[in-house]
Design a protein around this motif. Structure first.
Motif, PDB file in Angstrom:
ATOM      1  N   ALA A   4     149.159 -53.179 -43.646  1.00 26.05           N
ATOM      2  CA  ALA A   4     150.188 -52.155 -43.754  1.00 26.05           C
ATOM      3  C   ALA A   4     149.799 -51.043 -44.701  1.00 26.05           C
ATOM      4  O   ALA A   4     150.113 -49.877 -44.464  1.00 26.05           O
ATOM      5  N   VAL A   5     149.123 -51.372 -45.779  1.00 25.30           N
ATOM      6  CA  VAL A   5     148.743 -50.335 -46.736  1.00 25.30           C
ATOM      7  C   VAL A   5     147.814 -49.327 -46.078  1.00 25.30           C
ATOM      8  O   VAL A   5     147.958 -48.115 -46.234  1.00 25.30           O
ATOM      9  N   LEU A  67     155.454 -51.381 -49.228  1.00 24.91           N
ATOM     10  CA  LEU A  67     155.642 -52.079 -50.494  1.00 24.91           C
ATOM     11  C   LEU A  67     154.527 -53.107 -50.657  1.00 24.91           C
ATOM     12  O   LEU A  67     154.423 -54.049 -49.864  1.00 24.91           O
ATOM     13  N   ALA A  68     153.704 -52.907 -51.669  1.00 25.30           N
ATOM     14  CA  ALA A  68     152.610 -53.842 -51.933  1.00 25.30           C
ATOM     15  C   ALA A  68     153.115 -55.010 -52.768  1.00 25.30           C
ATOM     16  O   ALA A  68     153.983 -54.840 -53.642  1.00 25.30           O
ATOM     17  N   ASN A  69     152.587 -56.178 -52.488  1.00 32.19           N
ATOM     18  CA  ASN A  69     152.976 -57.383 -53.222  1.00 32.19           C
ATOM     19  C   ASN A  69     152.179 -57.461 -54.524  1.00 32.19           C
ATOM     20  O   ASN A  69     151.241 -58.236 -54.667  1.00 32.19           O
ATOM     21  N   LYS A  70     152.575 -56.625 -55.467  1.00 30.57           N
ATOM     22  CA  LYS A  70     151.941 -56.592 -56.772  1.00 30.57           C
ATOM     23  C   LYS A  70     152.901 -55.965 -57.770  1.00 30.57           C
ATOM     24  O   LYS A  70     153.870 -55.300 -57.383  1.00 30.57           O
ATOM     25  N   HIS A  71     152.643 -56.174 -59.037  1.00 31.29           N
ATOM     26  CA  HIS A  71     153.517 -55.629 -60.058  1.00 31.29           C
ATOM     27  C   HIS A  71     153.208 -54.153 -60.297  1.00 31.29           C
ATOM     28  O   HIS A  71     152.051 -53.755 -60.383  1.00 31.29           O
ATOM     29  N   ARG A  72     154.273 -53.364 -60.377  1.00 32.76           N
ATOM     30  CA  ARG A  72     154.147 -51.950 -60.695  1.00 32.76           C
ATOM     31  C   ARG A  72     154.033 -51.773 -62.205  1.00 32.76           C
ATOM     32  O   ARG A  72     154.127 -52.726 -62.973  1.00 32.76           O
ATOM     33  N   SER A  73     153.865 -50.508 -62.610  1.00 34.63           N
ATOM     34  CA  SER A  73     153.736 -50.227 -64.034  1.00 34.63           C
ATOM     35  C   SER A  73     154.996 -50.609 -64.804  1.00 34.63           C
ATOM     36  O   SER A  73     154.946 -50.897 -66.002  1.00 34.63           O
ATOM     37  N   CYS A  74     156.155 -50.625 -64.106  1.00 40.41           N
ATOM     38  CA  CYS A  74     157.404 -51.015 -64.760  1.00 40.41           C
ATOM     39  C   CYS A  74     157.509 -52.522 -64.938  1.00 40.41           C
ATOM     40  O   CYS A  74     158.444 -53.012 -65.577  1.00 40.41           O
ATOM     41  N   TYR A  79     157.861 -55.519 -53.563  1.00 39.80           N
ATOM     42  CA  TYR A  79     157.799 -56.354 -52.356  1.00 39.80           C
ATOM     43  C   TYR A  79     158.762 -57.528 -52.485  1.00 39.80           C
ATOM     44  O   TYR A  79     159.546 -57.812 -51.578  1.00 39.80           O
ATOM     45  N   LEU A  80     158.740 -58.201 -53.632  1.00 36.19           N
ATOM     46  CA  LEU A  80     159.635 -59.343 -53.859  1.00 36.19           C
ATOM     47  C   LEU A  80     161.087 -58.895 -54.000  1.00 36.19           C
ATOM     48  O   LEU A  80     162.002 -59.585 -53.537  1.00 36.19           O
ATOM     49  N   LEU A  81     161.296 -57.736 -54.632  1.00 35.74           N
ATOM     50  CA  LEU A  81     162.654 -57.222 -54.759  1.00 35.74           C
ATOM     51  C   LEU A  81     163.226 -56.868 -53.383  1.00 35.74           C
ATOM     52  O   LEU A  81     164.423 -57.051 -53.134  1.00 35.74           O
ATOM     53  N   TRP A  82     162.375 -56.359 -52.501  1.00 35.61           N
ATOM     54  CA  TRP A  82     162.831 -56.071 -51.148  1.00 35.61           C
ATOM     55  C   TRP A  82     163.277 -57.343 -50.441  1.00 35.61           C
ATOM     56  O   TRP A  82     164.307 -57.366 -49.763  1.00 35.61           O
ATOM     57  N   ASP A 102     154.129 -57.215 -41.864  1.00 30.75           N
ATOM     58  CA  ASP A 102     154.278 -57.961 -43.122  1.00 30.75           C
ATOM     59  C   ASP A 102     153.185 -59.015 -43.164  1.00 30.75           C
ATOM     60  O   ASP A 102     153.245 -60.010 -42.460  1.00 30.75           O
ATOM     61  N   ARG A 103     152.177 -58.743 -43.989  1.00 30.81           N
ATOM     62  CA  ARG A 103     151.038 -59.653 -44.078  1.00 30.81           C
ATOM     63  C   ARG A 103     151.020 -60.448 -45.376  1.00 30.81           C
ATOM     64  O   ARG A 103     150.020 -61.050 -45.732  1.00 30.81           O
ATOM     65  N   GLY A 104     152.122 -60.424 -46.104  1.00 32.84           N
ATOM     66  CA  GLY A 104     152.173 -61.146 -47.365  1.00 32.84           C
ATOM     67  C   GLY A 104     151.689 -60.315 -48.532  1.00 32.84           C
ATOM     68  O   GLY A 104     152.292 -60.311 -49.597  1.00 32.84           O
TER      69      GLY A 104
END
Length: 248
Positions: A4-5, A67-74, A79-82, A102-104
């Motif tokens: 997706a990215v 939405l990438a499954n990784k932590h943002r700067s915040c 991805y998990l919040l979605w 959605d590939r995880g």
């Protein structure tokens, strides 16, 4: 296309700096005001409100959000919040979603106004283009989105997706090589033929993004930004009665 990215980057790579008629301040950075929203739900709502500004204000029928499954700067993982809050937020906003991939590791979403996208896909010119692109039942809204989803996750690349995103049809068919239109301007998308109408639409999109950015930066409730959808396009494009269907 690998994931997706990659699809998102291939579609929406912006090279507007220095492009005639396109304001270079078109992309507001969500990270600038994300700290204003401490809860997970508000954090995701602020991100979606900015990413969907053009749809919420009636200037586009749909937008792609990756939405990438990784932590943002915040520190949060959108991805998990979605996965946790996305459905509830969209239900309140009145918008719809089609999960294209959605590939995880990431998820690619088509977020859209049912009314606007439905009206667009019902246009004869749009159905002709999608039929030529190989879509089977162009009269069935869900079948068309099913085919788009299949193509996004397949081997090829659905360049006709520009139709769904409300890009002028002349630019879509010019990009696909279906019409003898010269490439004239690189804006937020490749513009073919006479650029004036396309540039007005690009400026309209910029105004929508800027307007939403100002609201969020002021600390307004991002949930209200999603709920209070406007069907009026931004000022610079208001006189055009068919912003999604410019073919000349």
């Amino acid at each position: 296309m690998n994931g997706a990215v990659g699809v998102k980057e291939d579609l929406l790579a912006v090279n507007a700096a220095g492009a005639p008629g396109v304001n270079p301040k078109s992309r507001a950075a969500w990270q600038e005001f994300a700290p204003l929203y401490p809860t997970d739900e508000e954090c995701l709502a602020s991100f979606l409100a900015l990413e969907l500004a053009e749809v919420l204000q009636g200037a586009k029928p749909a937008n792609l959000v990756c939405l990438a499954n990784k932590h943002r700067s915040c520190g949060r993982n959108l991805y998990l919040l979605w996965k946790e809050h996305g459905a509830a937020l969209l239900e309140e906003s009145g918008l719809k979603v089609r999960i294209l991939d959605d590939r995880g590791s990431s998820v690619l979403l088509l977020l859209y106004s049912q009314e606007a996208l439905g009206a667009l896909l019902a246009q004869k010119s749009v159905r002709i283009i999608l039929g030529k692109a190989g879509y089977g039942n162009v009269f069935d809204f869900d079948a068309v989105l099913d085919e788009l989803e299949t193509r996004v996750t397949g081997e090829g690349f659905p360049h006709e997706i520009g139709v769904f995103l409300g890009y002028p049809l002349k630019d879509v068919i010019g990009f696909m090589g279906w019409a003898p239109l010269a490439f004239t301007v690189q804006g937020p998308w490749k513009i073919f033929g006479k650029p004036e109408q396309s540039l007005r639409l690009a400026e309209c999109h910029r105004e929508c993004r800027s307007r939403m950015s100002e609201r969020l930066a002021s600390g307004c409730n991002p949930l209200e930004c999603l709920r209070n959808c406007s069907t009026t396009a931004a000022d610079s494009y208001r006189q055009n009665v068919t912003p999604f269907l410019a073919v000349s």
